[in-house]
Design a protein around this motif. Structure first.
Motif, mmCIF file in Angstrom:
data_model
loop_
_atom_site.group_PDB
_atom_site.id
_atom_site.type_symbol
_atom_site.label_atom_id
_atom_site.label_comp_id
_atom_site.label_asym_id
_atom_site.label_seq_id
_atom_site.Cartn_x
_atom_site.Cartn_y
_atom_site.Cartn_z
ATOM 1 N N ALA A 157 0.857 -1.190 0.000
ATOM 2 C CA ALA A 157 0.000 0.000 0.000
ATOM 3 C C ALA A 157 0.892 1.239 0.000
ATOM 4 C CB ALA A 157 -0.908 0.004 1.221
ATOM 5 N N SER A 181 -1.322 6.400 2.006
ATOM 6 C CA SER A 181 -2.615 5.853 2.428
ATOM 7 C C SER A 181 -2.621 5.407 3.889
ATOM 8 C CB SER A 181 -3.002 4.684 1.525
ATOM 9 O OG SER A 181 -2.083 3.628 1.678
ATOM 10 N N ARG A 226 -5.534 6.740 6.105
ATOM 11 C CA ARG A 226 -6.829 6.153 5.734
ATOM 12 C C ARG A 226 -6.943 4.727 6.248
ATOM 13 N NH1 ARG A 226 -6.384 7.999 -0.364
ATOM 14 N NH2 ARG A 226 -4.271 7.815 0.327
ATOM 15 N N LEU A 227 -5.869 3.954 6.122
ATOM 16 C CA LEU A 227 -5.877 2.577 6.611
ATOM 17 C C LEU A 227 -6.040 2.542 8.130
ATOM 18 C CD1 LEU A 227 -3.050 1.183 4.349
ATOM 19 C CD2 LEU A 227 -5.432 0.423 4.319
ATOM 20 N N LEU A 239 -10.615 -0.624 -0.706
ATOM 21 C CA LEU A 239 -9.164 -0.619 -0.898
ATOM 22 C C LEU A 239 -8.788 -0.257 -2.330
ATOM 23 C CD1 LEU A 239 -8.260 -3.757 1.202
ATOM 24 C CD2 LEU A 239 -7.397 -1.451 1.611
ATOM 25 N N VAL A 282 -7.043 3.174 -1.742
ATOM 26 C CA VAL A 282 -5.643 2.879 -1.405
ATOM 27 C C VAL A 282 -4.832 2.564 -2.655
ATOM 28 C CG1 VAL A 282 -4.097 1.324 -0.141
ATOM 29 C CG2 VAL A 282 -6.239 2.079 0.905
#
Length: 79
Positions: A16, A20, A23-24, A54, A58
């Motif tokens: 990833a 991101s 956000r994760l 995702l 992402v």
């Protein structure tokens, strides 16, 4: 007992992008410093929605998450 037998998955956000990470983290993923990726456990019902999220938020078409099935034995074994 019935809930323990329901299929679940560990989602690994492998490769990833660094951008991101917030956000994760907000989505409930945890960073694993040993294998160097974010992961989260989800139910089978959540799988399609999580993959869509995702892909859109992402990966944006570059890469894909790994979904690993988790058996009831693995889920409840002592660490």
């Amino acid at each position: 007992m019935a809930k323990s037998e329901r299929p679940s998955f560990t989602v690994n956000a492998v490769d990833a992008p660094f951008e991101s990470k917030d956000r994760l983290k907000t989505r409930g993923y945890r960073w694993n410093p040993v294998v160097r990726f974010w992961s989260r456990n989800i139910t089978e019902v959540e799988r399609d929605a999580e993959e869509a999220w995702l892909t859109a938020n992402v990966y944006a078409g570059h890469g894909a998450p790994a979904f690993l099935a988790v058996s009831a034995c693995d889920r409840y074994k002592a660490s």
